[in-house]
Each structure stands twice: as structure tokens, then as C-alpha cells.
Design a protein around this motif. Sequence first.
Motif, PDB file in Angstrom:
ATOM      1  N   SER A   5       0.866  -1.248  -0.035  1.00  0.00           N
ATOM      2  CA  SER A   5       0.059   0.019   0.034  1.00  0.00           C
ATOM      3  C   SER A   5       1.130   1.189   0.055  1.00  0.00           C
ATOM      4  N   SER A   6       2.155   1.221   0.381  1.00  0.00           N
ATOM      5  CA  SER A   6       3.073   2.365   0.523  1.00  0.00           C
ATOM      6  C   SER A   6       3.261   2.939  -0.968  1.00  0.00           C
ATOM      7  N   ALA A   7       3.102   2.110  -1.938  1.00  0.00           N
ATOM      8  CA  ALA A   7       3.337   2.460  -3.281  1.00  0.00           C
ATOM      9  C   ALA A   7       2.263   3.389  -3.906  1.00  0.00           C
ATOM     10  N   ALA A   8       0.979   3.462  -3.130  1.00  0.00           N
ATOM     11  CA  ALA A   8      -0.150   4.088  -3.616  1.00  0.00           C
ATOM     12  C   ALA A   8      -0.675   4.969  -2.980  1.00  0.00           C
ATOM     13  N   GLY A   9       0.108   5.374  -2.079  1.00  0.00           N
ATOM     14  CA  GLY A   9      -0.231   6.687  -1.102  1.00  0.00           C
ATOM     15  C   GLY A   9       0.905   7.213  -0.589  1.00  0.00           C
ATOM     16  N   GLY A  10       1.107   8.471  -0.323  1.00  0.00           N
ATOM     17  CA  GLY A  10       2.197   9.186   0.066  1.00  0.00           C
ATOM     18  C   GLY A  10       3.289   9.281  -0.904  1.00  0.00           C
ATOM     19  N   ALA A  11       4.621   9.843  -0.230  1.00  0.00           N
ATOM     20  CA  ALA A  11       5.678  10.111  -1.241  1.00  0.00           C
ATOM     21  C   ALA A  11       6.101   8.714  -1.921  1.00  0.00           C
ATOM     22  N   ILE A  12       6.583   8.993  -2.982  1.00  0.00           N
ATOM     23  CA  ILE A  12       7.289   7.927  -3.772  1.00  0.00           C
ATOM     24  C   ILE A  12       8.509   8.555  -4.521  1.00  0.00           C
ATOM     25  N   ILE A  13       9.413   7.769  -4.985  1.00  0.00           N
ATOM     26  CA  ILE A  13      10.427   8.077  -5.838  1.00  0.00           C
ATOM     27  C   ILE A  13      10.032   7.395  -7.348  1.00  0.00           C
ATOM     28  N   ALA A  14      10.023   8.213  -8.371  1.00  0.00           N
ATOM     29  CA  ALA A  14       9.336   7.661  -9.556  1.00  0.00           C
ATOM     30  C   ALA A  14      10.704   7.823 -10.381  1.00  0.00           C
ATOM     31  N   VAL A  15      11.077   6.889 -11.387  1.00  0.00           N
ATOM     32  CA  VAL A  15      12.189   6.671 -12.221  1.00  0.00           C
ATOM     33  C   VAL A  15      11.996   6.457 -13.635  1.00  0.00           C
ATOM     34  N   ASP A  16      12.390   7.442 -14.376  1.00  0.00           N
ATOM     35  CA  ASP A  16      12.280   7.093 -15.760  1.00  0.00           C
ATOM     36  C   ASP A  16      13.840   6.638 -16.301  1.00  0.00           C
ATOM     37  N   TRP A  17      13.791   5.196 -16.206  1.00  0.00           N
ATOM     38  CA  TRP A  17      14.986   4.931 -16.511  1.00  0.00           C
ATOM     39  C   TRP A  17      15.231   4.280 -17.938  1.00  0.00           C
ATOM     40  N   GLY A  18      16.023   5.099 -18.685  1.00  0.00           N
ATOM     41  CA  GLY A  18      16.386   5.039 -20.083  1.00  0.00           C
ATOM     42  C   GLY A  18      17.463   4.279 -20.456  1.00  0.00           C
ATOM     43  N   THR A  20      20.392   5.314 -22.073  1.00  0.00           N
ATOM     44  CA  THR A  20      21.797   6.015 -21.656  1.00  0.00           C
ATOM     45  C   THR A  20      21.374   6.977 -20.611  1.00  0.00           C
ATOM     46  N   ASN A  21      20.104   7.355 -20.086  1.00  0.00           N
ATOM     47  CA  ASN A  21      20.184   8.345 -18.914  1.00  0.00           C
ATOM     48  C   ASN A  21      19.151   7.796 -17.960  1.00  0.00           C
ATOM     49  N   ARG A  22      19.016   8.536 -16.800  1.00  0.00           N
ATOM     50  CA  ARG A  22      18.337   8.271 -15.682  1.00  0.00           C
ATOM     51  C   ARG A  22      17.633   9.220 -14.967  1.00  0.00           C
TER      52      ARG A  22
END
Length: 299
Positions: A5-18, A20-22
Motif C-alpha cells: 500500500s505504500s506505493a499507492a499513497g504518500g511520497a514515492i520515488i519515480a524513475v524514468d530509467w532509459g 543511456t540516461n536516468r
Amino acid sequence: MTPTSSAAGGAIIAVDWGTTNRRAYRIDADGVVVDSVRDDRGVLAMAADDYVPAIATLRERLGDLPVIAAGMIGSTRGWREAAYVPAPADLAALARAALRIDAADVTIVPGISWADGPRADVMRGEEVQVLGAITAGLAPADALFCQPGTHNKWIAARDARIVDVTTVMTGELFALLKAHGILAGMLDGPVADGAAFREGLARGAGACDLGAALFEVRAAVLLDRRQPDDAAAYASGVLIGNDVGARDVAGNTVHLLADGTLAALYTVAIETLGGHVTPVDATTAFIAGIHHLRAHLAV
């Protein structure tokens, strides 16, 4: 597996992991970016054993929070493979198929595949931006998107679902031509909008003989019909013109997920061929996509 449930509420870290770049973002419960990190730690710079310490380092910087990652991290070249979701697909479908790594408190968003008849295509990461743009009101539920890059994506959405994707190797072809083969050494000049680019655009848009149009770059320079410094802009115009010319852009709006030089060149190409461009900020779209996707992860 069902995410915590922690992924569904509160703060998270979102990563666009490409590739060559992150790009990693700390997002609060309201979807606002509080902090961010951008670096060159794309999947090509990572071994399989690098991901757990790399994520730990991100948490040291952005907070000890659940991670939702999209892009090439879920590919066969990434950390763990998250199987593609067949189109048509929306954020709810992506959430249902998300790969949960409980030990690391990481959720990996799957990409989307297209396989209709003889044609096949795939994407990872762009789907979050497209669906995020729609949920954030940056684009309508029925829209055509273009995301230029090494592999340019043309993405069609209907009823807030991605229904089609076409990938064009426009940027990669230019890079290969510049570094290898008969045009190597001739494409080192500047690439920008101008007479040479627009001449190439016109040639490429009507060319079913792309190979011949590209060899003309060399011939024109050798015969003093084109200045050497204009060869790169002309070749870029040929490739982008051929790419855009193969789409049905005339009279239609294209939502452009790009900035900088590529955005300017594709805008010229699309508008020259009768389309209308609406720019969309890719970062804003990605954040919106992850923020709305995590609500579905609560199920």
C-alpha cells in the motif's frame, strides 16, 4: 504480485530509467515533484548486480521511499523483465501487469506491444508519458503523439488508451550514416532549420527511394551542387521528411513530446506537411503518468 500500500499513497520515488540516461523524482502524495536527480546511469551503464546499490543510492538522496520505475529497466537489457502489455492499453492495464520486487520495494512498469498482422512494435517508458499527458489534460483522450529521439515513436491514443505504436529509427540512422559508410566525414556540419534542411525535407517526404535520396547527399557535394557544411542539415531533412511524410499528419494535430533542436526540426517538418503541432512537456507528462498509475497499484 500486488504492490504494498505504500506505493499507492504518500511520497514515492519515480524513475524514468532509459537506455543511456536516468531521471529520478521524489513525488509527494499530491503528485508534486519535491526533488530530482538526473544522470547518465542508463541501463547500458548498469550490470545486473548494480541495480540494488543504485536504488539504495537514490534513496539516500531522495528519501527511503517506495520506487516506481518505468522504461528500459524492465527490458531484457535491464534489471528484471516486465512483460509487455498488448495494445490497446491504459494505466490500469499497466498497473495490473506491473512487476513487483518486494525485497527492494520496487515496482517496474511494463511497456506496451503491438502485433497486428505482419507488423510488430514495442515501447517502454513512452507509454507513461502519453497516458500521463492525457490524464493531466495536456492532450485529449483521442490523440496522435510523436516523441523524437534515437528511435522516434508515433503513438495513437483512443479513449485514453494507447491503440497503436510505430517506431522509426530516424535518429539512429543519422548517427550510423555520420559514423560509418560512404557519408562518414560528410555529416559533421551543423543541423538546424534552414534552406538545406527544408530542401532535404521536401526530398525525403516524397521519397520511396530513401537510399537513393541519401546517396544524393554525397553526389551533390562532390559535384559542387551543395556546400559541404550543408550536407548534415540536408541529410537530416531527408530522414525526418521521410519519417513524417509516411504519417497522415495533414490536417491533424500532433502532440510533440520533445524539446530542443529535435522539437524544432520535427515541428518544421510536421507543419510543412500540413499538420499542427501541440508541444507537450515530457517530464510533466511522465510525473502525471506515474502519479495516476500508482492509484491503480492499490488494487
